[in-house]
Design a protein around this motif. Structure first.
Motif, PDB file in Angstrom:
ATOM      1  N   LEU A   1       0.844  -1.186   0.000  1.00 60.80           N
ATOM      2  CA  LEU A   1       0.000   0.000   0.000  1.00 60.80           C
ATOM      3  C   LEU A   1       0.887   1.247   0.000  1.00 60.80           C
ATOM      4  CD1 LEU A   1      -3.061   0.796   0.358  1.00 60.80           C
ATOM      5  CD2 LEU A   1      -2.613   0.838   2.817  1.00 60.80           C
ATOM      6  N   PHE A   2       0.704   2.126  -0.994  1.00 60.89           N
ATOM      7  CA  PHE A   2       1.474   3.364  -1.073  1.00 60.89           C
ATOM      8  C   PHE A   2       0.510   4.549  -0.970  1.00 60.89           C
ATOM      9  CE2 PHE A   2       3.874   0.203  -3.562  1.00 60.89           C
ATOM     10  CZ  PHE A   2       5.062   0.200  -2.832  1.00 60.89           C
ATOM     11  N   LEU A   3       0.821   5.455  -0.020  1.00 60.77           N
ATOM     12  CA  LEU A   3      -0.060   6.590   0.261  1.00 60.77           C
ATOM     13  C   LEU A   3       0.581   7.882  -0.236  1.00 60.77           C
ATOM     14  CD1 LEU A   3      -1.099   5.449   3.848  1.00 60.77           C
ATOM     15  CD2 LEU A   3      -2.120   4.839   1.641  1.00 60.77           C
ATOM     16  N   ALA A   4      -0.013   9.019   0.105  1.00 69.33           N
ATOM     17  CA  ALA A   4       0.411  10.308  -0.445  1.00 69.33           C
ATOM     18  C   ALA A   4       1.888  10.590  -0.208  1.00 69.33           C
ATOM     19  CB  ALA A   4      -0.447  11.432   0.143  1.00 69.33           C
ATOM     20  N   ASP A   5       2.427  10.177   0.925  1.00 70.30           N
ATOM     21  CA  ASP A   5       3.824  10.458   1.259  1.00 70.30           C
ATOM     22  C   ASP A   5       4.786   9.342   0.854  1.00 70.30           C
ATOM     23  OD1 ASP A   5       3.067  12.882   2.423  1.00 70.30           O
ATOM     24  OD2 ASP A   5       2.637  11.914   4.352  1.00 70.30           O
ATOM     25  N   ASP A   6       4.280   8.376   0.075  1.00 70.18           N
ATOM     26  CA  ASP A   6       5.091   7.199  -0.251  1.00 70.18           C
ATOM     27  C   ASP A   6       5.545   7.166  -1.708  1.00 70.18           C
ATOM     28  OD1 ASP A   6       4.796   6.207   2.339  1.00 70.18           O
ATOM     29  OD2 ASP A   6       2.929   5.173   1.832  1.00 70.18           O
ATOM     30  N   ALA A   7       5.587   8.325  -2.369  1.00 67.89           N
ATOM     31  CA  ALA A   7       5.927   8.337  -3.797  1.00 67.89           C
ATOM     32  C   ALA A   7       7.283   7.688  -4.064  1.00 67.89           C
ATOM     33  CB  ALA A   7       5.902   9.773  -4.330  1.00 67.89           C
ATOM     34  N   SER A   8       8.276   7.993  -3.263  1.00 68.35           N
ATOM     35  CA  SER A   8       9.613   7.440  -3.504  1.00 68.35           C
ATOM     36  C   SER A   8       9.625   5.927  -3.319  1.00 68.35           C
ATOM     37  CB  SER A   8      10.638   8.100  -2.575  1.00 68.35           C
ATOM     38  OG  SER A   8      10.322   7.853  -1.213  1.00 68.35           O
ATOM     39  N   LYS A   9       8.835   5.416  -2.378  1.00 66.66           N
ATOM     40  CA  LYS A   9       8.762   3.969  -2.167  1.00 66.66           C
ATOM     41  C   LYS A   9       8.113   3.279  -3.374  1.00 66.66           C
ATOM     42  CE  LYS A   9       8.396   4.305   2.880  1.00 66.66           C
ATOM     43  NZ  LYS A   9       7.518   4.037   4.052  1.00 66.66           N
ATOM     44  N   LEU A  10       7.074   3.899  -3.936  1.00 65.22           N
ATOM     45  CA  LEU A  10       6.434   3.341  -5.121  1.00 65.22           C
ATOM     46  C   LEU A  10       7.391   3.373  -6.309  1.00 65.22           C
ATOM     47  CD1 LEU A  10       4.097   2.190  -6.724  1.00 65.22           C
ATOM     48  CD2 LEU A  10       3.126   4.501  -6.886  1.00 65.22           C
ATOM     49  N   GLN A  11       8.127   4.445  -6.439  1.00 66.16           N
ATOM     50  CA  GLN A  11       9.109   4.536  -7.522  1.00 66.16           C
ATOM     51  C   GLN A  11      10.126   3.391  -7.427  1.00 66.16           C
ATOM     52  OE1 GLN A  11       8.611   9.358  -7.359  1.00 66.16           O
ATOM     53  NE2 GLN A  11      10.593   8.474  -6.849  1.00 66.16           N
ATOM     54  N   ASP A  12      10.626   3.139  -6.224  1.00 66.46           N
ATOM     55  CA  ASP A  12      11.581   2.052  -6.024  1.00 66.46           C
ATOM     56  C   ASP A  12      10.955   0.694  -6.348  1.00 66.46           C
ATOM     57  OD1 ASP A  12      13.434   3.909  -5.224  1.00 66.46           O
ATOM     58  OD2 ASP A  12      13.138   3.559  -3.067  1.00 66.46           O
ATOM     59  N   PHE A  13       9.695   0.523  -5.975  1.00 67.41           N
ATOM     60  CA  PHE A  13       8.970  -0.726  -6.222  1.00 67.41           C
ATOM     61  C   PHE A  13       8.889  -1.010  -7.723  1.00 67.41           C
ATOM     62  CE2 PHE A  13       4.953  -3.116  -6.732  1.00 67.41           C
ATOM     63  CZ  PHE A  13       5.157  -4.154  -5.841  1.00 67.41           C
ATOM     64  N   LEU A  14       8.524  -0.004  -8.500  1.00 70.82           N
ATOM     65  CA  LEU A  14       8.418  -0.174  -9.950  1.00 70.82           C
ATOM     66  C   LEU A  14       9.786  -0.396 -10.589  1.00 70.82           C
ATOM     67  CD1 LEU A  14       5.714   2.503 -10.900  1.00 70.82           C
ATOM     68  CD2 LEU A  14       5.402   0.097 -10.315  1.00 70.82           C
ATOM     69  N   LYS A  15      10.765   0.396 -10.136  1.00 72.77           N
ATOM     70  CA  LYS A  15      12.116   0.268 -10.690  1.00 72.77           C
ATOM     71  C   LYS A  15      12.651  -1.145 -10.471  1.00 72.77           C
ATOM     72  CE  LYS A  15      16.173   1.885 -12.164  1.00 72.77           C
ATOM     73  NZ  LYS A  15      16.415   2.370 -13.533  1.00 72.77           N
ATOM     74  N   ARG A  16      12.398  -1.705  -9.296  1.00 74.76           N
ATOM     75  CA  ARG A  16      12.919  -3.028  -8.959  1.00 74.76           C
ATOM     76  C   ARG A  16      12.322  -4.123  -9.845  1.00 74.76           C
ATOM     77  NH1 ARG A  16      11.897  -2.687  -4.113  1.00 74.76           N
ATOM     78  NH2 ARG A  16      10.061  -3.983  -3.756  1.00 74.76           N
ATOM     79  N   HIS A  17      11.035  -4.010 -10.154  1.00 73.37           N
ATOM     80  CA  HIS A  17      10.358  -5.102 -10.860  1.00 73.37           C
ATOM     81  C   HIS A  17      10.345  -4.951 -12.380  1.00 73.37           C
ATOM     82  CE1 HIS A  17       9.178  -7.104  -7.239  1.00 73.37           C
ATOM     83  NE2 HIS A  17       8.494  -6.070  -6.785  1.00 73.37           N
ATOM     84  N   VAL A  18      10.299  -3.719 -12.904  1.00 77.07           N
ATOM     85  CA  VAL A  18      10.160  -3.551 -14.365  1.00 77.07           C
ATOM     86  C   VAL A  18      11.132  -2.533 -14.938  1.00 77.07           C
ATOM     87  CG1 VAL A  18       7.719  -4.223 -14.303  1.00 77.07           C
ATOM     88  CG2 VAL A  18       8.325  -1.798 -14.111  1.00 77.07           C
ATOM     89  N   GLY A  19      12.060  -2.063 -14.144  1.00 78.69           N
ATOM     90  CA  GLY A  19      12.875  -0.909 -14.515  1.00 78.69           C
ATOM     91  C   GLY A  19      13.746  -1.072 -15.738  1.00 78.69           C
ATOM     92  N   GLN A  20      14.072  -2.326 -16.146  1.00 81.54           N
ATOM     93  CA  GLN A  20      14.976  -2.530 -17.282  1.00 81.54           C
ATOM     94  C   GLN A  20      14.267  -2.479 -18.632  1.00 81.54           C
ATOM     95  OE1 GLN A  20      18.257  -2.550 -16.451  1.00 81.54           O
ATOM     96  NE2 GLN A  20      17.282  -2.176 -14.446  1.00 81.54           N
ATOM     97  N   GLY A  21      12.938  -2.302 -18.602  1.00 78.64           N
ATOM     98  CA  GLY A  21      12.206  -2.095 -19.846  1.00 78.64           C
ATOM     99  C   GLY A  21      11.968  -3.356 -20.652  1.00 78.64           C
ATOM    100  N   ASN A  22      11.889  -3.162 -21.996  1.00 75.60           N
ATOM    101  CA  ASN A  22      11.572  -4.250 -22.924  1.00 75.60           C
ATOM    102  C   ASN A  22      10.208  -4.852 -22.584  1.00 75.60           C
ATOM    103  OD1 ASN A  22      12.084  -5.884 -25.134  1.00 75.60           O
ATOM    104  ND2 ASN A  22      13.062  -7.492 -23.903  1.00 75.60           N
ATOM    105  N   GLY A  23       9.249  -3.949 -22.324  1.00 74.80           N
ATOM    106  CA  GLY A  23       7.948  -4.421 -21.862  1.00 74.80           C
ATOM    107  C   GLY A  23       6.811  -4.294 -22.850  1.00 74.80           C
ATOM    108  N   VAL A  24       7.048  -3.629 -24.007  1.00 72.71           N
ATOM    109  CA  VAL A  24       5.942  -3.418 -24.947  1.00 72.71           C
ATOM    110  C   VAL A  24       5.445  -4.747 -25.503  1.00 72.71           C
ATOM    111  CG1 VAL A  24       5.268  -2.359 -27.132  1.00 72.71           C
ATOM    112  CG2 VAL A  24       6.699  -1.091 -25.517  1.00 72.71           C
ATOM    113  N   ASN A  25       6.360  -5.671 -25.791  1.00 72.37           N
ATOM    114  CA  ASN A  25       5.938  -6.975 -26.301  1.00 72.37           C
ATOM    115  C   ASN A  25       5.113  -7.744 -25.277  1.00 72.37           C
ATOM    116  OD1 ASN A  25       6.016  -9.159 -28.296  1.00 72.37           O
ATOM    117  ND2 ASN A  25       7.261 -10.219 -26.756  1.00 72.37           N
TER     118      ASN A  25
END
Length: 619
Positions: A184-208
């Protein structure tokens, strides 16, 4: 169906140029064939600004794939936001982000449920983390591309307007398990959400990956098949007996052959085991890796079937519930989209003009949308003018779509302690159809009493409940039902009143209407046909109101239009008493046939009471 898709770079540019809402709206109209409501448009305009900042600041690769408003196949659910790409180990991943604009919430004592302000009022709704997790679970269970190509799903919820308070109801202990599944990410958790996304999909190659997800066939995974099969194992509620087994095997043999369009009709009265067969058919068809859905027009029936199958385990319940649906959504489905559609309580299917139904004929929708369709039906359980489900109508529409028709009948009674004679007597006594049991039945096989007061009915039912039996009070719709907005959300107002006996009880609470039949507080509330049809109890107490009366001169039952309070149930029938009487007699037949061991009845109309006593030799 994907409403909007792009890569991360194009998404950021669309938001920067203030075009994202316009693009989503145009795609929505093209894909859905209708305009979004203004609430949805405002949500996109607001939430996408926040998501753009998250995507930009997370520094994920420009070729990550972005999906917005992804319509989950075979459902009416839409996922707010999906981002796809690879992690540092080159694993193919996607992340579901459930977006909420809430700024406050109330905790509830129900697992994974909260109260929030939605659509102009405070409503009960799934916890955002649960919602996100359930979508991922469905895709992982049913999208062949995801489970066969090892695409990993992750989930989270982002409430960008919500600032945590102490203690925070959104993060109470009862929600911690699901928050661990979907952070759960709330109003003050933007940086935590950014890290979450970067960790799981950050290297790209996702359009396919978007293409694979969009075009993955919808069929059950082995994990889901094993899960559902495990729920049936050892569950005595779903054991097939005698001719139930014969009908089940016939359905399986025909339904597995999806090369020819087929319509299977299974007809049978109350207690013949239609629901046991239909539920087993769902499990059996899944084991054959077919894209199958279980349709039940009655929400209460659907809920109790899921609860019974899953033994009320929340995580099991979610995986199972996605296989169940109502009957109103299939008008917009393409031809032969499903391998099999299994329809229980088909007599409750609706025609044009029914509440929240936008199509013309639900029977036609179902036949068109499936290669094989199975209808479980009883022509004598139609209870409203809008109920169009009948064997003749199914056959007519099957012929229109060149669908082979196969018919099966069920006769043996598995309810009422095997007392088929009692149910035949009910048909005859209520003048629904003549039967050989016009003069009674083997009364040792089933307990039936006509009693002088509603208080006595309640005492009998409460006594059975205290002894551990499943027992409920039921009544015809002969009393008004105070509205939710007038303070009657939880059955606070005793609407079912019989002044001459100083009797007063509330209708079943709206807050538990779908689970009233198995909810602990249900014993002190009166259920109606809409919360009990298709279900069964050990004992039922039935109050027959002044909507059904007896004319001792004509020796006929008749309905009282003014005393019948279901406005939809009597719409257009003010001057059609014969048709209204048929529907109301069907309702009372349904109520009286819910008990497996016994039924206790009080009639408010004295003439009707005397008539039934004479027919049953009972007092």
């Amino acid at each position: 169906m994907i409403i909007y898709s792009s890569n991360a770079l194009a998404f950021r540019e669309s938001v920067d140029n203030n075009q994202i809402t316009v693009q989503i709206e145009e795609a929505f109209i093209k894909g859905m064939g209708k305009r979004p409501n203004q609430g949805e448009v405002r949500a996109w305009n607001n939430s996408m600004q926040f998501m753009e900042k998250i995507i930009r600041n997370s520094k994920v690769a420009d070729d990550c794939g972005i999906l917005i408003e992804y319509n989950i196949p075979s459902t009416s659910k839409r996922i707010d936001f999906i981002i796809a790409g690879q992690d540092e180990q080159k694993n193919d991943n996607f992340v579901i982000v459930e977006l909420k604009q809430w700024d406050a919430v109330e905790a509830m004592d129900r697992e994974d449920v909260v109260r929030a302000f939605i659509g102009g009022r405070t409503r009960e709704t799934p916890h955002p983390s649960y919602q996100a997790w359930s979508y991922k679970q469905y895709l992982s269970d049913m999208n062949e591309a995801i489970y066969s190509k090892d695409i990993n799903g992750y989930t989270c919820a982002y409430l960008h307007n919500y600032r945590t308070v102490q203690p925070d109801p959104l993060q109470y202990n009862q929600y911690q398990d699901i928050i661990r599944e979907a952070p759960l990410f709330l109003a003050d958790d933007a940086s935590k959400l950014q890290d979450f996304l970067k960790r799981h999909v950050g290297q790209g190659n996702g359009v396919n990956l978007l293409y694979l997800i969009e075009n993955g066939k919808i069929r059950p995974s082995k994990k889901l098949i094993d899960h559902i099969d495990g729920l049936f194992q050892g569950n005595s509620d779903f054991v097939l007996l005698d001719e139930q087994k014969v009908a089940y095997e016939a359905i399986m043999s025909l339904a597995k052959q999806t090369d020819v369009k087929r319509t299977i009709i299974v007809q049978g009265g109350p207690g013949t085991g239609k629901s046991v067969i239909s539920m087993n058919a769902l499990g059996g068809l899944l084991k054959n890796k077919l894209n199958v859905k279980f349709i039940a027009p009655n929400a209460s029936f659907r809920t109790v079937m899921v609860e019974t199958l899953t033994q009320r385990q929340a995580r099991n319940k979610t995986r199972t519930k996605m296989l169940f649906t109502g009957s109103s959504q299939f008008y917009k489905e393409p031809a032969d989209m499903y391998d099999v559609l299994v329809v229980d309580e088909a007599h409750r299917l609706k025609g044009k003009g029914a509440y929240q139904y936008l199509g013309e004929n639900q029977i036609e929708d179902i036949i068109k949308a499936s290669k094989v369709n199975v209808f479980f039906i009883d022509d004598f359980q139609r209870i409203r003018p809008e109920d169009i489900g009948s064997i003749d109508e199914i056959k007519r529409l099957a012929a229109l779509y060149n669908s082979e028709v196969h018919e099966y009948s069920l006769a043996a009674q598995f309810r009422c302690s095997g007392a088929e004679g009692f149910l035949n007597w009910v048909d005859d006594a209520l003048q629904i159809r003549p039967t050989a049991n016009f003069d009674g039945w083997d009364q040792d096989s089933f307990e039936f009493k006509l009693v002088d007061t509603p208080n006595e009915v309640y005492d009998l039912i409460k006594g059975k409940s205290d002894q551990g039996y499943k027992a409920r009070m039921l009544a015809g719709f002969a009393w008004n039902w105070t509205a939710d907005k007038e303070g009657n959300r939880n059955g606070e107002i005793p609407d079912v009143t019989i002044e001459e006996h100083r009797f007063a009880m509330p209708w079943n609470a709206r807050s538990i209407s779908s689970t009233w039949a198995i909810h602990e507080s249900g014993i002190d509330q009166v259920g109606c046909v809409h919360t009990s049809q298709g279900l069964e109890f050990d004992y039922v107490g039935v109050i027959i109101g002044n909507d059904l009366k007896f004319d001792s001169e004509k020796m006929e039952l008749y309905s009282d239009y003014d005393e019948y309070k279901d406005r939809m149930g009597k719409r257009g029938l003010k001057f059609k008493n014969e048709e209204l009487t048929k529907l109301i007699k069907n309702i009372y037949k349904i109520l009286m046939s819910r008990g497996m061991k016994g039924c206790y009845v009080y009639c408010r109309d004295k003439e009707l009471m005397n008539y039934l006593c004479s027919r049953a030799n009972s007092r």
